[in-house]
Enzyme design. Structure first.
Site, PDB file in Angstrom:
ATOM      1  N   ASP A 363      37.347  34.207  38.173  1.00  0.00           N
ATOM      2  CA  ASP A 363      36.426  34.501  39.514  1.00  0.00           C
ATOM      3  C   ASP A 363      35.011  34.513  39.028  1.00  0.00           C
ATOM      4  O   ASP A 363      34.849  35.003  37.865  1.00  0.00           O
ATOM      5  CB  ASP A 363      37.119  35.318  40.350  1.00  0.00           C
ATOM      6  CG  ASP A 363      36.153  35.382  41.577  1.00  0.00           C
ATOM      7  OD1 ASP A 363      36.095  34.564  42.182  1.00  0.00           O
ATOM      8  OD2 ASP A 363      35.782  36.627  42.119  1.00  0.00           O
ATOM      9  N   ASP A 555      38.445  40.081  41.271  1.00  0.00           N
ATOM     10  CA  ASP A 555      38.083  41.133  41.811  1.00  0.00           C
ATOM     11  C   ASP A 555      38.401  41.317  43.432  1.00  0.00           C
ATOM     12  O   ASP A 555      38.649  42.340  43.984  1.00  0.00           O
ATOM     13  CB  ASP A 555      36.614  41.910  41.612  1.00  0.00           C
ATOM     14  CG  ASP A 555      35.786  41.094  42.377  1.00  0.00           C
ATOM     15  OD1 ASP A 555      35.830  39.800  42.453  1.00  0.00           O
ATOM     16  OD2 ASP A 555      34.733  41.512  43.097  1.00  0.00           O
ATOM     17  N   ASP A 559      41.626  37.103  45.334  1.00  0.00           N
ATOM     18  CA  ASP A 559      42.046  36.852  44.095  1.00  0.00           C
ATOM     19  C   ASP A 559      43.436  37.368  43.826  1.00  0.00           C
ATOM     20  O   ASP A 559      44.095  36.895  42.862  1.00  0.00           O
ATOM     21  CB  ASP A 559      41.223  37.261  43.003  1.00  0.00           C
ATOM     22  CG  ASP A 559      39.761  36.903  43.063  1.00  0.00           C
ATOM     23  OD1 ASP A 559      39.751  35.616  43.339  1.00  0.00           O
ATOM     24  OD2 ASP A 559      38.579  37.647  42.900  1.00  0.00           O
TER      25      ASP A 559
END
Length: 661
Positions: A363, A555, A559
């Protein structure tokens, strides 16, 4: 003020309440090393060690009394002392052996341990029988300790939806459970509160932190009539929403449902020792039988009891005590080394999986970037830059928008000397007001166009969030604001490549142009922006279909589904969401992306040590087995051979924790 480049709101998602997929699906994958199906350890606390300690005391007492040839320590008294010591540690093992035999599973670790140690008692070698079982149980305790340490920070998956919501009825706000709210009801959300239900904004305007859902760092400014999703955090003022989705169908619930589905797709890793035991155990048993019977046809002075004694010694030597101790210790060392480096492995099997990773997917926001706005560039036309910043910051100080706060923080305190008046916030555009008798416009391109202020066309192509400034109806300059890339982000990419990672991919809910710029600056192979949680899942599924072994790092709660789907899910634990942390297999506690390479390196080092321990255990065992078959080795030699291997394995495992990663 409202800057340009506001992200289009995410499409609503739809969920359900779930239990922790890690807990529900895999009650014991972290206990990766065992020669056969594991016994159920009801109590992993200190009280579970008491029988082992008592057994050890009785064994040492019995050995001492034997050594000094105490007169009364004979017959039934001697059998009772060693028998109690044996049952304290061997009772559960024998019980599991019986249960497995009842199920038709004869050749397993418990059967082998029971047969060998009972045989030792049959031939009068009581101390040896107790010692073999005691060392086995000590190995189990090491295993339990490794599991307990790896799981101590892990709790059930947290559904972080608000439990109370303000329902507006007859001009009054009543706190109710979100499950009781119906479609088209009006709810009220205060600044700083999390939105409990999807709804249509009835208030003129407000800004929302959407990072939990989209992963985008920049707050999303919503205007009246726009969709607001459950999981967003209201930043500006008291707002009202008309509910458009029930509790069960809200955006946040959909994400948690995706977590459950993705977790169920994670393959279980079958450990080497478990596979080996299916062959090893029956072979050992039949060899022992053969060692007892076959010599009858070839040895002229055959004595049954002599060859039975050798066969039982053979069985004792073949017991997997050294393996049971040495292998978990290797993983324990790896987990300990990771903890010292701020990395939590939730199970020893993930250390193994780390060695197979060839693709790392990450990410952007909160993983490679700080997730905090900072001024990147200040461009001024015909005015001193310091004065430009002070004028702009003075007007921005009248706004609570996070981007305005970033401008104010960058300018310092000098702006406080300015005289500010006639401040007007223009919804969806920005601010207008007087600063030291100068009329300022501070906002996005739409604001300047609204007041017929011309500015360079190329500004509209700027990737970052941008604040345009006009003074007395003349374009004066702009300030770009962006999420700061973490200091060790670039180094972490280089480290991953040095470890043999072939492909590095970045997935983000942020604007694609911003994502591509970050990817280019970090030398990332592929990058995709503007993704919803289900889009990230699709990308990872596509990589898995072509045979990639994937570690995903994220995080946010958005996700969590893809973290669960990846071969190894890694969460940034310092600032990460509860759902991401609880779903992950590995948690990086200090949010440094360079720790991803550290985790892979620790996995590879642990794997090497474990296989060294396996090789050592098998090598020594094969040698002593050969001596035992020819009647050279006794049971005590077998026991001490196991102890020696275990001791060397301990030293080897400790070496992992002393390594610098």
């Amino acid at each position: 003020m409202t800057p340009t480049n506001d992200k289009t709101p995410s499409a609503p998602l739809q969920p359900m309440e779930i239990t922790s997929p890690r807990t529900a699906e895999q009650p014991g994958p972290t206990k990766a090393i065992s020669l056969s199906p594991e016994p159920e350890h009801e109590d992993h606390g200190s009280s579970s060690y008491i029988p082992t300690i008592i057994s050890l005391v009785l064994l040492l007492t019995g050995i001492g009394l034997d050594y000094f040839k105490v007169d009364w320590f004979t017959g039934y008294i001697r059998i009772a002392v060693f028998g109690v010591a044996y049952l304290l540690v061997g009772g559960k093992v024998l019980l599991h052996a019986v249960k497995n035999i009842a199920k038709g599973e004869i050749f397993n670790e418990f059967f082998l341990m029971g047969l060998a140690t009972i045989g030792a008692f049959y031939i009068g070698e009581y101390a040896e029988g107790v010692a073999v079982m005691l060392f086995y149980v000590i190995g189990e305790h090491f295993q339990e300790a490794a599991v307990a340490r790896s799981r101590k920070s892990i709790k059930a998956l947290i559904d972080n939806r608000p439990e109370i919501v303000g329902l507006v009825q007859g001009g009054q706000v009543t706190p109710v459970n979100p499950k009781e709210v119906k479609l088209d009801d009006i709810i009220e959300i205060k600044p700083g509160e999390k939105v409990a239900l999807d709804g249509e904004l009835l208030t003129e305007q407000s800004s929302f932190n959407t990072a939990a859902l989209t992963g985008e760092s920049k707050p999303d400014t919503k205007s009246k009539g726009e969709k607001v999703l459950a999981g967003m955090i209201n930043l500006d003022q008291v707002i009202q929403l008309k509910v458009t989705s029930t509790y069960e169908n809200s955006a946040l619930s959909k994400i948690l449902e995706l977590v459950e589905k993705a977790s169920s797709q994670k393959a279980k890793t079958q450990q080497f020792i478990t596979r080996f035991a299916k062959v090893y155990t029956p072979v050992v048993v039949f060899l022992a039988i053969g060692l007892t019977i076959i010599p009858y046809f070839f040895v002229s002075d055959y004595v049954f009891n002599d060859w039975l004694y050798r066969a039982l010694i053979f069985l004792v030597i073949s017991c997997p005590c050294a393996l049971v101790i040495s292998i978990p210790l290797g993983y324990f060392g790896g987990i300990g080394a990771a903890s010292k480096n701020g990395i939590l492995f939730k199970g020893s099997n993930y250390l193994d999986l780390m060695t197979k990773i060839d693709t790392v997917v990450m990410d952007k926001t909160g993983t490679l970037t700080e997730g905090v706005f900072q001024v990147q560039e200040v461009q001024v036309n015909g005015l001193d830059k310091t004065e430009f910043l002070n004028l702009t910051a003075a007007l921005e100080s009248k706004s609570t928008h996070p981007i305005a706060l970033a401008v104010v923080a960058h300018a310092g305190n000098s702006y406080q000397k300015k005289n500010i008046s006639e401040v007007e916030e223009i919804s969806g555009h920005g601010l207008k007001g007087k600063v030291d008798d100068k009329m300022l416009l501070v906002g996005n391109g739409k604001l300047l166009k609204k007041f017929n202020v011309a500015y360079p066309a190329e500004i509209d192509a700027i990737v970052e969030s941008i604040v345009l400034v006009a003074i007395n109806n003349q374009y004066t300059g702009y300030i770009t604001i962006a999420d700061k890339i973490k200091e060790d982000a670039k180094a972490s990419i280089e480290q991953l490549r040095s470890l043999g990672i072939k492909t590095i991919v970045m997935l983000s809910g942020d604007k694609d142009s911003i994502v591509q710029k970050v990817a280019q600056s970090l030398n990332i192979d592929q990058a995709f922006g503007g993704l919803l949680p289900e889009d990230k899942v699709s990308k990872v599924e596509a990589l898995k279909k072509v045979g990639k072994n994937i570690a995903f790092v994220g995080d946010g709660i958005n996700d969590a589904p893809v973290i669960a789907l990846a071969d190894v899910g890694i969460a940034m634990g310092g600032l990460g969401s509860d759902a991401a942390i609880e779903t992950a297999d590995v948690v990086i506690q200090n949010d440094q992306p360079s720790k991803i390479a550290t985790a892979i390196n620790i996995g590879k080092s642990t794997n090497r040590v474990v296989w060294q321990n396996i090789g050592l255990a098998f090598g020594v065992k094969a040698l002593v087995l050969a001596f035992g078959a020819f009647g050279v080795a006794s049971m005590w030699e077998a026991v001490f051979a196991d102890v020696g291997v275990a001791f060397l394995a301990i030293l080897n495992a400790v070496r992992i924790q002393r390594m610098k990663f």
